[in-house]
Design a protein around this motif. Sequence first.
Motif, short mmCIF file in Angstrom:
data_model
loop_
_atom_site.label_atom_id
_atom_site.label_comp_id
_atom_site.label_asym_id
_atom_site.label_seq_id
_atom_site.Cartn_x
_atom_site.Cartn_y
_atom_site.Cartn_z
N LYS A 110 0.84 -1.04 0.19
CA LYS A 110 -0.03 -0.03 -0.17
C LYS A 110 1.10 1.33 -0.09
CE LYS A 110 -4.20 -1.48 2.25
NZ LYS A 110 -4.99 -1.35 3.72
N GLY A 111 1.05 1.88 -1.32
CA GLY A 111 2.01 2.90 -1.19
C GLY A 111 3.41 2.52 -1.15
N GLU A 112 4.06 3.11 -0.02
CA GLU A 112 5.46 2.56 0.12
C GLU A 112 5.47 1.47 1.37
OE1 GLU A 112 8.27 4.11 -1.40
OE2 GLU A 112 6.86 4.84 -2.46
N GLU A 113 4.54 1.34 2.01
CA GLU A 113 4.75 0.26 2.95
C GLU A 113 4.07 -1.06 2.40
OE1 GLU A 113 2.86 1.69 6.56
OE2 GLU A 113 4.11 3.48 6.61
N HIS A 114 4.66 -2.11 3.14
CA HIS A 114 3.91 -3.47 2.95
C HIS A 114 2.45 -3.42 3.83
CE1 HIS A 114 7.93 -4.67 2.09
NE2 HIS A 114 7.58 -5.39 1.35
N ASP A 115 1.64 -4.20 2.83
CA ASP A 115 0.15 -4.37 3.43
C ASP A 115 0.28 -5.61 4.35
OD1 ASP A 115 -2.38 -4.12 3.86
OD2 ASP A 115 -3.02 -4.88 1.76
N ALA A 116 0.64 -5.31 5.47
CA ALA A 116 0.31 -6.54 6.91
C ALA A 116 -0.98 -6.84 6.97
CB ALA A 116 1.16 -5.99 7.97
N SER A 117 -1.95 -5.91 6.80
CA SER A 117 -3.39 -6.04 7.41
C SER A 117 -3.90 -7.02 6.13
CB SER A 117 -4.16 -4.93 7.35
OG SER A 117 -4.16 -4.20 6.24
N GLY A 118 -3.47 -6.85 4.96
CA GLY A 118 -4.04 -7.49 3.87
C GLY A 118 -3.52 -8.93 3.86
N LEU A 119 -2.34 -8.94 4.42
CA LEU A 119 -1.80 -10.45 4.37
C LEU A 119 -2.41 -11.17 5.61
CD1 LEU A 119 0.55 -12.49 4.01
CD2 LEU A 119 1.91 -11.45 5.38
N HIS A 120 -2.66 -10.31 6.59
CA HIS A 120 -3.55 -10.99 7.97
C HIS A 120 -4.84 -11.51 7.58
CE1 HIS A 120 -4.54 -11.22 12.00
NE2 HIS A 120 -5.45 -10.85 11.72
N ASP A 121 -5.37 -10.67 6.68
CA ASP A 121 -6.85 -10.99 6.26
C ASP A 121 -6.81 -12.48 5.55
OD1 ASP A 121 -7.85 -8.76 7.59
OD2 ASP A 121 -7.90 -7.58 6.01
N TYR A 122 -5.90 -12.34 4.52
CA TYR A 122 -5.90 -13.77 3.61
C TYR A 122 -5.60 -14.99 4.76
CZ TYR A 122 -4.59 -17.09 0.30
OH TYR A 122 -4.52 -18.25 -0.41
N LEU A 123 -4.71 -14.61 5.61
CA LEU A 123 -4.16 -15.86 6.51
C LEU A 123 -5.37 -16.10 7.27
CD1 LEU A 123 -0.23 -14.94 7.19
CD2 LEU A 123 -1.30 -16.53 5.60
N VAL A 124 -6.10 -15.46 7.73
CA VAL A 124 -7.30 -15.89 8.58
C VAL A 124 -8.14 -16.62 7.77
CG1 VAL A 124 -9.44 -14.65 9.65
CG2 VAL A 124 -7.12 -13.65 10.22
N GLN A 125 -8.38 -16.23 6.41
CA GLN A 125 -9.32 -16.89 5.63
C GLN A 125 -8.73 -18.41 5.22
OE1 GLN A 125 -9.82 -14.80 1.81
NE2 GLN A 125 -10.79 -13.25 3.02
N LEU A 126 -7.34 -18.55 5.34
CA LEU A 126 -6.72 -19.67 4.94
C LEU A 126 -6.77 -20.48 6.23
CD1 LEU A 126 -5.29 -20.73 2.30
CD2 LEU A 126 -3.10 -19.69 3.37
N LYS A 127 -6.75 -20.04 7.32
CA LYS A 127 -6.55 -20.65 8.62
C LYS A 127 -7.98 -21.25 8.74
CE LYS A 127 -5.20 -21.93 12.87
NZ LYS A 127 -4.08 -22.58 13.21
#
Length: 176
Positions: A93-110
């Motif tokens: 997201k812009g210059e920063e890594h999207d840790a919240s997007g990664l987190h949301d995907y991993l919750v679905q995967l869990k």
Amino acid sequence: MRFRRRRSHDTEVELNITAFLNLMVVLIPFLLINAVFAQVSILQLDLPAVNESSTPSEDDDKDKLVLEVLIYGDRYEVVDRKSSAVLKIVQNKGEEHDASGLHDYLVQLKKKFPSETAITLLCEDDTPYEVMIHTMDAVRLYNEKMNGQTIKKELFPSISIGSAPADKAGQKGGDA
């Protein structure tokens, strides 16, 4: 000439520890109060396991997932090591890594693989420390609402770290 000896009068010297006790009375409560704010979090990390030498047994689950998160300068890649399939690419997201997007995907995967607890974070040599810490926080815990209360649950608490393979000229395609 006559030398006179002075008689030393044995006088008892009294040790005055009042100042020391006053210091302790102030210092001990101060240290005890501040000790609560100086907590250090320790996270147990492991090196990635090498499974090439072991032969897979027939009782291994076919649905077993071996998760890896590759941290590149412009994205996260979620990969299944067994099938070498890229499951998801999370762009910055812009210059920063999207840790919240990664987190949301991993919750679905869990939710699909509730028994999985292990994940491997593979990062480039020049990955900033803050990015690694935010990524570890994103993959370790998640919040779940139960009876109107938010409860922290483990997402993938067994975290291994290692070096990511070289980024081959950015990404190829989008979400897989």
